[in-house]
Design a protein around this motif. Structure first.
Motif, PDB file in Angstrom:
ATOM      1  N   GLY A 159       0.795  -1.217   0.000  1.00 52.22           N
ATOM      2  CA  GLY A 159       0.000   0.000   0.000  1.00 52.22           C
ATOM      3  C   GLY A 159       0.827   1.267   0.000  1.00 52.22           C
ATOM      4  O   GLY A 159       0.292   2.359  -0.153  1.00 52.22           O
ATOM      5  N   ASP A 160       2.160   1.111   0.140  1.00 49.73           N
ATOM      6  CA  ASP A 160       3.025   2.286   0.143  1.00 49.73           C
ATOM      7  C   ASP A 160       3.644   2.518  -1.229  1.00 49.73           C
ATOM      8  O   ASP A 160       3.708   1.630  -2.060  1.00 49.73           O
ATOM      9  CB  ASP A 160       4.164   2.094   1.141  1.00 49.73           C
ATOM     10  CG  ASP A 160       3.667   2.280   2.571  1.00 49.73           C
ATOM     11  OD1 ASP A 160       2.481   2.646   2.719  1.00 49.73           O
ATOM     12  OD2 ASP A 160       4.463   2.045   3.485  1.00 49.73           O
ATOM     13  N   VAL A 161       4.095   3.767  -1.431  1.00 48.96           N
ATOM     14  CA  VAL A 161       4.759   4.117  -2.690  1.00 48.96           C
ATOM     15  C   VAL A 161       6.169   4.601  -2.389  1.00 48.96           C
ATOM     16  O   VAL A 161       6.366   5.469  -1.541  1.00 48.96           O
ATOM     17  CB  VAL A 161       3.991   5.230  -3.433  1.00 48.96           C
ATOM     18  CG1 VAL A 161       4.769   5.653  -4.666  1.00 48.96           C
ATOM     19  CG2 VAL A 161       2.608   4.745  -3.820  1.00 48.96           C
ATOM     20  N   LEU A 162       7.138   4.026  -3.107  1.00 49.10           N
ATOM     21  CA  LEU A 162       8.494   4.566  -3.062  1.00 49.10           C
ATOM     22  C   LEU A 162       8.693   5.366  -4.338  1.00 49.10           C
ATOM     23  O   LEU A 162       8.564   4.829  -5.444  1.00 49.10           O
ATOM     24  CB  LEU A 162       9.519   3.435  -2.994  1.00 49.10           C
ATOM     25  CG  LEU A 162      10.987   3.870  -3.151  1.00 49.10           C
ATOM     26  CD1 LEU A 162      11.453   4.661  -1.917  1.00 49.10           C
ATOM     27  CD2 LEU A 162      11.893   2.668  -3.387  1.00 49.10           C
ATOM     28  N   LEU A 208      -2.230   6.913  -6.214  1.00 49.15           N
ATOM     29  CA  LEU A 208      -2.019   6.725  -4.775  1.00 49.15           C
ATOM     30  C   LEU A 208      -3.199   6.001  -4.146  1.00 49.15           C
ATOM     31  O   LEU A 208      -3.029   5.037  -3.390  1.00 49.15           O
ATOM     32  CB  LEU A 208      -1.821   8.080  -4.109  1.00 49.15           C
ATOM     33  CG  LEU A 208      -0.457   8.726  -4.395  1.00 49.15           C
ATOM     34  CD1 LEU A 208      -0.432  10.159  -3.890  1.00 49.15           C
ATOM     35  CD2 LEU A 208       0.648   7.915  -3.749  1.00 49.15           C
ATOM     36  N   ALA A 209      -4.395   6.441  -4.507  1.00 48.33           N
ATOM     37  CA  ALA A 209      -5.584   5.819  -3.935  1.00 48.33           C
ATOM     38  C   ALA A 209      -5.697   4.367  -4.352  1.00 48.33           C
ATOM     39  O   ALA A 209      -5.992   3.479  -3.535  1.00 48.33           O
ATOM     40  CB  ALA A 209      -6.826   6.598  -4.387  1.00 48.33           C
ATOM     41  N   ARG A 241      -5.603   1.058  -2.067  1.00 48.90           N
ATOM     42  CA  ARG A 241      -6.745   0.159  -2.078  1.00 48.90           C
ATOM     43  C   ARG A 241      -6.325  -1.264  -2.435  1.00 48.90           C
ATOM     44  O   ARG A 241      -6.827  -2.226  -1.860  1.00 48.90           O
ATOM     45  CB  ARG A 241      -7.751   0.690  -3.101  1.00 48.90           C
ATOM     46  CG  ARG A 241      -9.061  -0.004  -3.066  1.00 48.90           C
ATOM     47  CD  ARG A 241     -10.054   0.765  -3.922  1.00 48.90           C
ATOM     48  NE  ARG A 241     -11.240  -0.036  -4.132  1.00 48.90           N
ATOM     49  CZ  ARG A 241     -12.227   0.334  -4.951  1.00 48.90           C
ATOM     50  NH1 ARG A 241     -12.150   1.476  -5.597  1.00 48.90           N
ATOM     51  NH2 ARG A 241     -13.280  -0.423  -5.093  1.00 48.90           N
ATOM     52  N   ALA A 242      -5.396  -1.368  -3.375  1.00 48.90           N
ATOM     53  CA  ALA A 242      -4.945  -2.690  -3.790  1.00 48.90           C
ATOM     54  C   ALA A 242      -4.073  -3.329  -2.722  1.00 48.90           C
ATOM     55  O   ALA A 242      -3.911  -4.552  -2.693  1.00 48.90           O
ATOM     56  CB  ALA A 242      -4.180  -2.601  -5.109  1.00 48.90           C
ATOM     57  N   GLY A 243      -3.476  -2.503  -1.873  1.00 48.34           N
ATOM     58  CA  GLY A 243      -2.663  -3.029  -0.798  1.00 48.34           C
ATOM     59  C   GLY A 243      -1.399  -3.706  -1.265  1.00 48.34           C
ATOM     60  O   GLY A 243      -0.992  -4.737  -0.735  1.00 48.34           O
ATOM     61  N   MET A 278       3.951  12.089  -4.924  1.00 45.97           N
ATOM     62  CA  MET A 278       3.678  10.667  -4.774  1.00 45.97           C
ATOM     63  C   MET A 278       4.071  10.179  -3.375  1.00 45.97           C
ATOM     64  O   MET A 278       3.344   9.418  -2.741  1.00 45.97           O
ATOM     65  CB  MET A 278       4.461   9.852  -5.826  1.00 45.97           C
ATOM     66  CG  MET A 278       4.025  10.053  -7.249  1.00 45.97           C
ATOM     67  SD  MET A 278       2.284   9.721  -7.569  1.00 45.97           S
ATOM     68  CE  MET A 278       2.194   7.947  -7.386  1.00 45.97           C
ATOM     69  N   ALA A 279       5.246  10.631  -2.927  1.00 46.74           N
ATOM     70  CA  ALA A 279       5.753  10.139  -1.651  1.00 46.74           C
ATOM     71  C   ALA A 279       4.936  10.667  -0.473  1.00 46.74           C
ATOM     72  O   ALA A 279       4.620   9.942   0.465  1.00 46.74           O
ATOM     73  CB  ALA A 279       7.214  10.506  -1.486  1.00 46.74           C
ATOM     74  N   HIS A 280       4.564  11.960  -0.563  1.00 45.28           N
ATOM     75  CA  HIS A 280       3.908  12.550   0.595  1.00 45.28           C
ATOM     76  C   HIS A 280       2.409  12.376   0.601  1.00 45.28           C
ATOM     77  O   HIS A 280       1.749  12.607   1.596  1.00 45.28           O
ATOM     78  CB  HIS A 280       4.275  14.034   0.693  1.00 45.28           C
ATOM     79  CG  HIS A 280       5.762  14.206   0.848  1.00 45.28           C
ATOM     80  ND1 HIS A 280       6.485  15.187   0.212  1.00 45.28           N
ATOM     81  CD2 HIS A 280       6.658  13.465   1.536  1.00 45.28           C
ATOM     82  CE1 HIS A 280       7.762  15.053   0.495  1.00 45.28           C
ATOM     83  NE2 HIS A 280       7.896  14.009   1.318  1.00 45.28           N
ATOM     84  N   GLY A 281       1.874  11.955  -0.517  1.00 47.49           N
ATOM     85  CA  GLY A 281       0.429  11.745  -0.566  1.00 47.49           C
ATOM     86  C   GLY A 281       0.057  10.442   0.115  1.00 47.49           C
ATOM     87  O   GLY A 281      -1.060   9.988   0.021  1.00 47.49           O
TER      88      GLY A 281
END
Lengths: 522, 214, 367
Positions: B31-34, B179-180, B184-186, B202-205
């Motif tokens: 669920g996180d984005v790098l 991001l959403a 959601r996909a986890g 992207m990182a802070h959202g």
């Protein structure tokens, strides 16, 4: 449609060309030959039986050409490796080798194990037509983004599934085009069939020749030629349908892929195999050009270029050197005429002005036998009031007629893949119609015309049948000189013929490589 | 335990014949984005390609959900790629593009199509299923591409400059959507961009978001 | 907008013309043709061009042609009609409105059909008096003139037979002897002119029994090649890497082996021509009906039968001259097959029966 107005009239050029150099000759011939009684010949079972035999042979030849040609097209057009450009040019070589030469080279290489007959003929056809597959499919394949397949794989598709579900559908129209042409060439084959075939490999073309030049049975020949045209026409209709079904893709060539790891091994294997397959008969020729009964010799080569050469200066037929110059000029003229006529035909098909019937008409020369075309052209343009033979135009025109279908086959899939939105965008940015159209289609057109022009040059360099009717007896082309030399005894005849065939290979490779290089520089 | 279900990269050496960069070690939770940012040519895409399997790793290891995928072929990694261009399959309509991944996983045609329609709703393209891909705008195509990637139920998502062909307003909207969707996909996601603002967005959202500068 | 389109078309066709025009320039700058042009222009008040339609094996020495052009003021333009059969086919289709003035090279298997279709205009050359006696009556009522003849004969690789210690065959009957099993290669008569000639020679020799003879040849493992080149260079032990020392070729193949050998002509040649079972092919010239150039065309026919051309023929086309008493080159007298009695069939018999013969041959040989 944002096409400029003049485009609506682009079809006029190819239509006029076909009318003048295909329809009128055929009509002149038909008027002479066909009578109400000709219909009766349709019930003769012989031509139908031959058509059946030839279809079987042509299908096997086509499948074999695809099996060898597709991996070659993939590697030679998409991957970056040392010598790629020359390898690609070399792949065109089989196409231009005179059939006499290929037949003898195959006999020399494989004759012991295969004898003559079906297997040898099918192999020779596959070999001769490799360039058709490599050029036509390659022209499409370079425009397919390699990441498309990678995307599919990242979605869970194995390598084979990714190819089958993504690349294959994109290639299918081009493969259909290539397969149709290989089929047609194998179905209408003459030289190979006469030289190394047997009763299982007869073609309608060889039947037409026997009917015209041994039996002088012109009505029977007309029926055989008509059946041949019918079969060829049906195959071309099928190919046109396949092409029309094509969607999407880019018209621009992708960057070449740098092979790494396992793929570099695969590229190496395919490139090496391609080189061996293409070069084996050529090396056999080189070997023959350097051997005599007493060992190694340069006599055949000096016989080609030296002052006191075979026939040179002693007969009116002219030296091999003058034949080379003549073949080269014919080839360049053919390339230019075919690129212009074929390019305009492809563009007309694309704009949909005149439709598929016209596209098929441009491909019909493929199905017209050389004897039919040669005799028709002689009747129409080889006697008063219009004798064009002395102008030297008839050979390049006949060659262009044969090359135009190839140009169209190479050009259409790629042009169809060009995104018409580019034209719209350019037009919205204020470009005038021609300019906007060129912005959209220009780059693709240029790439494709160069590929097609190279193929047309190659057609002309290797063509034998039509040239034997239309070249002046004292102005033969290189294949005619080779056939002449091979038609008489003596080791010098064979040696010089082999040397001349090697020269033909070098001429083709150089010309095609030069055309390709010219096409990449903008 | 979150670590073991996410993406873990340890001492990963990327490059073709020689290393392009010093070894990477990082992890991305589900669920996180790098966001990976840096000038072009510094190896961002190679890093992504190495994780997705387009390029073999020169050293180190890649794990997803505790599974070592370093040596697996692309199609067994369950890492979906989204490129700068949508790269939709031209011979398939929008629905069948999205259904491509499920079909490969052996899902029946009907179920795969139903799944595709569900994902099209996720990316706000409900009702677009029957369209040919030539009828899509650039932003729509990129959304379909995203839906297609997610439909394959990947364990991780790699986004290689997915917005750079789009114009600015569309870009920021799509960034929010991504991001959403990722949340959601986890699943863990890596987003490569040359644009520091986009990287920051992207990182802070995203609560677990981070930036890797190259 | 129409103007643009025509302009574009004009440019396109113009560029095509320019390019093809180059090719014409190229051909005319051939070294071999310069001589012709310089020779023709000064002599004639009104230069006449005669188009000479020939097959693709035609050859004559450049100086023989040039001498004639200079003395007669007639320019010879050689026009190719493809192989001999295609050339005749073309001439028949164009009968009455011909594609040339004179045709040379129609042979005795095809000539009757051409005569029936009214291809030729009658002309008896004054030179015809000097024809060999056996050819003097072969003019078909003065419609054509024999120019040369050749014999299709069995050729033998003598070196091979010497090495094997077997006596080479000397008659057609020998060829079905088991001694020579698997040693003979012939050409398919349906696709090859010497192949057809050999079939006709067996028909002439064995009459209605010819299918039996071929059945025996088949039982004796005869090989069938598609063409002369394939047989000679592919199957024949001497010509190439083949494994059959007996081949259907020409009586003049042995001398050709000498002339077209590497470097200095060798003293001897290892092939010979079998004198039995040869089939004679006669080549004719005739004036094509409908030509405007009758007078000049007649001069060209006279010239073809004149001593200089007749003497030039053997070493250029490897056939024998039709003119009596023409001196033969030494390689011919020494090495060519000396055929006492060649097989021959009446031309009209061949014309009527060739199709049936080919069909029957095909069924006998299973092809």
């Amino acid at each position: 449609m944002h096409a400029p107005t003049w485009l609506r009239w682009a079809w006029v050029v190819p239509a006029a060309f076909l009318l003048a150099f295909l329809a009128i000759p055929l009509a002149s011939l038909g008027r002479q030959v066909i009578s109400p009684g000709t219909v009766g010949y349709l019930f003769d079972p012989l031509p139908w039986r031959v058509a059946g035999l030839a279809s079987g042979q042509a299908i096997v030849s086509t499948l074999l050409a695809l099996a060898i040609g597709l991996p070659m097209a993939n590697v030679l057009t998409r991957y970056r490796f040392w010598g790629r450009r020359w390898a690609l040019a070399l792949a065109t070589v089989p196409f231009v080798l005179p059939t006499v030469v290929v037949a003898l080279a195959f006999r020399a290489l494989l004759g012991g194990s295969l004898g003559s007959g079906f297997a040898l003929v099918v192999l020779a056809h596959a070999y001769l037509n490799l360039a058709v597959v490599v050029r036509i499919v390659g022209a499409r394949w370079v425009t397919i983004d390699p990441r498309m397949e990678l995307t599919a794989r990242s979605l869970g598709a194995g390598p084979w599934t990714a190819f089958r579900t993504v690349t294959w559908p994109a290639l299918r129209p081009a493969i259909a085009s290539a397969a149709a042409i290989v089929f047609v060439f194998s179905f209408t084959s003459l030289g190979v069939v006469l030289l190394i075939g047997d009763s299982s490999t007869r073609t309608l073309e060889s039947l037409v020749l026997r009917q015209t030049s041994i039996l002088l049975d012109f009505q029977g020949a007309a029926v055989s030629a008509a059946i041949q045209a019918l079969v060829v026409g049906s195959v071309l209709v099928w190919a046109a349908r396949q092409r029309a079904a094509q969607r999407g893709g880019s018209a621009r060539p992708m960057r070449l892929i740098r092979p790494r790891g396992r793929s570099s091994l695969a590229v190496g294997v395919v490139a090496t195999a391609a080189a061996v397959i293409v070069l084996a008969p050529v090396l056999a020729l080189v070997w023959a050009s350097l051997r005599s009964s007493s060992g190694w010799t340069l006599a055949w080569w000096s016989g080609l270029f030296g002052p006191n050469t075979i026939d040179a200066g002693s007969t009116r037929i002219g030296s091999p050197l003058s034949a080379m110059a003549r073949s080269l000029t014919f080839a360049i003229a053919t390339g230019a005429v075919a690129a212009v006529v074929g390019g305009l035909a492809a563009v007309s098909v694309l704009t949909g002005r005149i439709g598929r019937a016209f596209a098929i008409a441009t491909a019909l020369p493929l199905g017209i036998s050389a004897a039919t075309l040669g005799l028709g052209t002689l009747l129409a343009y080889g006697r008063p009031p219009l004798d064009l033979r002395a102008t030297g135009l008839l050979v390049p025109i006949a060659h262009a007629l044969i090359a135009v279908p190839l140009v169209v086959a190479v050009a259409t899939p790629t042009l169809r893949a060009t995104d018409p939105r580019l034209v719209t965008v350019a037009a919205n940015l204020g470009a005038r119609p021609t300019r906007a159209w060129w912005t959209g289609y220009g780059p693709a057109l240029r790439t494709v015309m160069v590929a097609a022009g190279g193929l047309a040059c190659a057609v002309s360099l290797g063509e034998f049948g039509a040239a034997s009717f239309l070249a002046r007896a004292d102005g033969p082309t290189v294949p005619l000189v080779i056939a002449r030399l091979l038609g008489r005894p003596g080791e010098a005849s064979f040696g010089v013929a082999a040397a001349l065939a090697v020269v033909l290979v070098i001429m083709t490779t150089t010309l095609v490589a030069a055309v390709d290089r010219g096409g990449r520089r903008r | 335990m979150k670590e073991s279900t996410g993406l873990r990269v340890v001492d990963l050496v990327i490059g073709y014949d020689s290393p392009l960069h010093e070894p990477f070690t990082f992890s991305v939770a589900p669920g996180d984005v790098l966001a990976v940012v840096g000038p072009s040519g510094c190896g961002k895409s190679t890093l992504l390609g190495t994780i997705a399997g387009l390029t073999p790793a020169l050293g180190g290891s890649i794990e997803i959900g505790g599974r070592d995928i370093t040596a697996l072929p692309i199609n067994e990694r369950r890492v979906a790629m989204v490129f700068q261009e949508a790269l939709l399959f031209p011979h398939l309509n929008v629905r069948d593009n999205v259904a491509y991944g499920p079909r490969r996983a052996g899902v029946s045609r009907e179920e795969a199509r139903a799944e595709a329609d569900r994902l099209l709703t996720w990316v706000d393209l409900e009702g677009y299923g029957d369209r040919s891909i030539e009828q899509l705008s650039g932003g729509q195509a990129q959304r379909v591409s995203l839906a297609r990637a997610l439909a394959a139920k990947p364990d991780a998502l790699c986004l290689d400059e997915p917005f750079s062909a789009l114009d600015a307003p569309l870009r920021s909207r799509l960034a929010q959507d991504v991001l959403a969707i990722v949340a959601r996909a986890g699943i863990p996601a890596i987003h490569v961009t040359h644009d520091p603002d986009e990287a920051a967005a992207m990182a802070h959202g995203n609560p677990g978001g981070s930036i890797l500068s190259m | 907008m129409k103007r643009i389109s025509t302009a574009v078309l004009a440019t396109l066709s113009a560029s095509a013309l320019v390019l093809t025009a180059c090719s014409t320039n190229e051909t005319t700058t051939d070294a071999t043709e310069d001589a012709t042009q310089s020779a023709a222009t000064p002599s004639a008040d009104e230069p006449v061009t005669v188009q000479l339609l020939t097959h693709d094996s035609f050859a004559l020495s450049e100086d023989v042609i040039a001498d004639f052009e200079e003395s007669s003021g007639i320019d010879i333009e050689l026009v190719s009609g493809g192989d001999a059969g295609s050339m005749v086919a073309g001439a028949i289709l164009a009968a009455g409105a011909p594609t040339a003035d004179v045709m040379f090279g129609v042979d005795n298997t095809l000539v009757t059909r051409a005569l029936d279709e009214g291809v030729f205009e009658p002309y008896t050359s004054p030179e015809a008096d000097s024809l060999r006696p056996d050819l003097a009556d072969q003019t078909f009522d003065g419609l054509v003139t024999p120019i040369d003849f050749g014999d299709v004969c069995i050729n033998i690789d003598d070196t091979w037979f010497e090495a094997e210690g077997i006596a080479p065959p000397t008659t057609l009957d020998d060829l079905v002897d088991p001694t020579y099993s698997g040693l003979l290669v012939v050409q398919d008569p349906g696709t090859s002119s010497p192949g057809l000639a050999f079939l006709l020679s067996t028909v002439a020799r064995y009459g209605d029994e010819w299918p039996t003879y071929w059945q025996e040849l088949k039982d004796n493992d005869v090989a069938i090649a598609g063409s002369w080149s394939d047989a000679y260079y592919g199957d024949f032990t001497f010509g190439g890497g083949g494994d059959r020392p007996i081949v259907v070729s020409y009586a003049t193949s042995p001398p050709a082996e000498i002339v077209y050998a590497e470097g200095e002509p060798p003293e001897t040649v290892s092939t010979s021509s079998m004198d039995d079972g040869c089939y004679r092919q006669i080549e004719y010239a005739g004036i094509l009906a409908g030509t405007d150039n009758v007078e000049a065309a007649q001069q060209v026919v006279d010239w073809l039968l004149s001593a200089p051309v007749q003497e030039d023929i053997p070493l250029n086309m490897f056939v024998f001259p039709a003119r009596a008493g023409t001196p033969l080159p030494e390689v011919f007298t020494e090495f060519a097959g000396q055929v006492e009695r060649a097989e021959q069939l009446p031309a009209d018999y061949v014309a009527e029966n060739v199709e049936g013969l080919l069909t029957e041959w095909g069924s006998v040989m299973g092809r």
